[in-house]
Design a protein around this motif. Structure first.
Motif, PDB file in Angstrom:
ATOM      1  N   GLY A   4       0.881  -1.325  -0.031  1.00  0.00           N
ATOM      2  CA  GLY A   4      -0.242   0.041   0.046  1.00  0.00           C
ATOM      3  C   GLY A   4       0.940   1.184   0.042  1.00  0.00           C
ATOM      4  N   VAL A   7      -1.566   7.255   2.608  1.00  0.00           N
ATOM      5  CA  VAL A   7      -2.849   7.818   2.276  1.00  0.00           C
ATOM      6  C   VAL A   7      -3.282   9.120   3.475  1.00  0.00           C
ATOM      7  N   SER A  18      -9.404   7.669   4.609  1.00  0.00           N
ATOM      8  CA  SER A  18      -8.176   6.915   4.308  1.00  0.00           C
ATOM      9  C   SER A  18      -8.429   5.806   3.667  1.00  0.00           C
ATOM     10  N   ALA A  22      -6.873   4.392  -0.148  1.00  0.00           N
ATOM     11  CA  ALA A  22      -6.218   3.058  -0.097  1.00  0.00           C
ATOM     12  C   ALA A  22      -6.891   2.206  -1.138  1.00  0.00           C
ATOM     13  N   TYR A  25      -6.475   2.693  -4.935  1.00  0.00           N
ATOM     14  CA  TYR A  25      -5.182   2.357  -5.109  1.00  0.00           C
ATOM     15  C   TYR A  25      -4.982   0.776  -5.564  1.00  0.00           C
ATOM     16  N   ALA A  27      -4.815  -1.327  -2.723  1.00  0.00           N
ATOM     17  CA  ALA A  27      -3.910  -1.542  -1.938  1.00  0.00           C
ATOM     18  C   ALA A  27      -4.708  -2.485  -0.922  1.00  0.00           C
ATOM     19  N   MET A  30      -2.060   0.172   4.156  1.00  0.00           N
ATOM     20  CA  MET A  30      -1.936   1.606   4.121  1.00  0.00           C
ATOM     21  C   MET A  30      -1.163   2.220   5.285  1.00  0.00           C
ATOM     22  N   ILE A  62      -8.464  -4.437   3.472  1.00  0.00           N
ATOM     23  CA  ILE A  62      -7.470  -3.744   3.863  1.00  0.00           C
ATOM     24  C   ILE A  62      -7.016  -4.286   5.158  1.00  0.00           C
ATOM     25  N   TYR A 275       0.414   5.593  -6.794  1.00  0.00           N
ATOM     26  CA  TYR A 275       0.473   4.383  -6.132  1.00  0.00           C
ATOM     27  C   TYR A 275      -0.286   3.320  -6.661  1.00  0.00           C
TER      28      TYR A 275
END
Length: 299
Positions: A4, A7, A18, A22, A25, A27, A30, A62, A275
């Motif tokens: 990640g 952010v 946030s 993330a 992207y 991800a 993060m 995440i 990213y």
């Protein structure tokens, strides 16, 4: 791969924003600051929209939140000892905020010795962290490897080990390896990362590695300058950084990018976040030399 980037966490969305950034992207990890990195003003955790944010993080898959302490705290400052109690108190509260947010490790720049000898600062940093740490805290304090600009400490694995030795509660300490910082400090990340990792394991121990900041560097190895570059566009290069990202011994260590936004020219104040493109390149293990041009063109 656990990967990640940094952010934002800012009002009004706070942790919700946030999580959304993330996710945009692609991800699964993060990193956030609990407030502006250049100051110590912080909102109360009740204003950070933590339950909503954590629900979104779970929905998006995440699973790893990394924190970062503000740059302004220097627990190694022996010139102004009157500042130390505030630094200890702030870090104590920062660990409380980290636990409330569900942060697993908080990257921490150890500081600078200013006019004292490095060993004096390293001892003070370790003792100050020992005061700030709570025995029951969940967050690990991840001492970051530094590039060595100015009078920074933490530029060698031996110096970080000294901080561990001077902190009685060092079971709450771990390490953030920053690839740009290590290269700028003189470690050969580009050509011999296995050698670097082996040295780290012998001096500190791989079990103490909790975060990797995956950054390219604008400067040559040993420059002591600390200037990040986008993945594959700097002096470390894509092949070496992708090797780190895919390293079998680091499979469970979150990799976080703090690479600069891509800008059209010097008048472009905002730029475009790299990213999503960087994560795709690393996951596929394929470098796209046109990445910056594509981002500028909006592709």
């Amino acid at each position: 791969m656990i990967i990640g980037s940094h952010v934002a966490m800012k009002a009004p969305k706070m942790l919700v924003g946030s999580a959304e950034e993330a996710h945009s992207y692609g991800a699964n990890a993060m990193m956030i600051f609990t407030g502006a990195p250049q100051n110590t003003r912080r909102k109360d955790v009740s204003e950070m929209r933590i339950p909503e944010g954590q629900a979104l993080l779970k929905e998006y898959g995440i699973d790893h939140i990394i924190g970062h302490a503000p740059y302004i705290v220097n627990l190694g400052n022996t010139v102004k000892p009157d500042k130390l109690p505030f630094g200890i108190s702030f870090m104590h509260d920062e660990f409380l905020r980290a636990d409330a947010l569900g942060i697993e490790a908080i990257s921490f720049h150890p500081g600078a010795h200013l006019t004292a000898e490095p060993d004096v600062a390293l001892k003070q940093i370790g003792q100050a962290l020992n005061e700030a740490i709570m025995p029951n805290q969940k967050v690990s304090v991840a001492i970051e490897t530094m590039a060595g600009k100015g009078t920074e400490v933490g530029i060698t694995f031996e110096q970080i080990a000294e901080i561990f030795d001077n902190c009685q509660q060092n079971d709450k300490l771990s390490v953030t390896m920053d690839t740009c910082h290590m290269s700028d400090a003189g470690y050969d990340v580009k050509n011999d990362f296995d050698g670097v990792l082996n040295e780290f394991d012998h001096i500190i121990g791989l079990d103490k590695l909790s975060v990797i900041h995956l950054n390219d560097s604008k400067n040559d190895m040993g420059s002591h300058k600390d200037r990040h570059d986008d993945i594959g566009f700097g002096k470390i290069g894509f092949d070496a950084l992708s090797y780190v990202a895919h390293h079998p011994q680091l499979e469970n260590v979150p990799k976080i990018m703090e690479t600069p936004y891509v800008k059209k020219d010097e008048n472009d104040k905002k730029g475009v976040a790299p990213y999503k493109a960087e994560i795709e390149m690393l996951r596929n293990n394929v470098f796209d030399p046109e990445m910056k041009n594509k981002l500028i063109a909006g592709e």
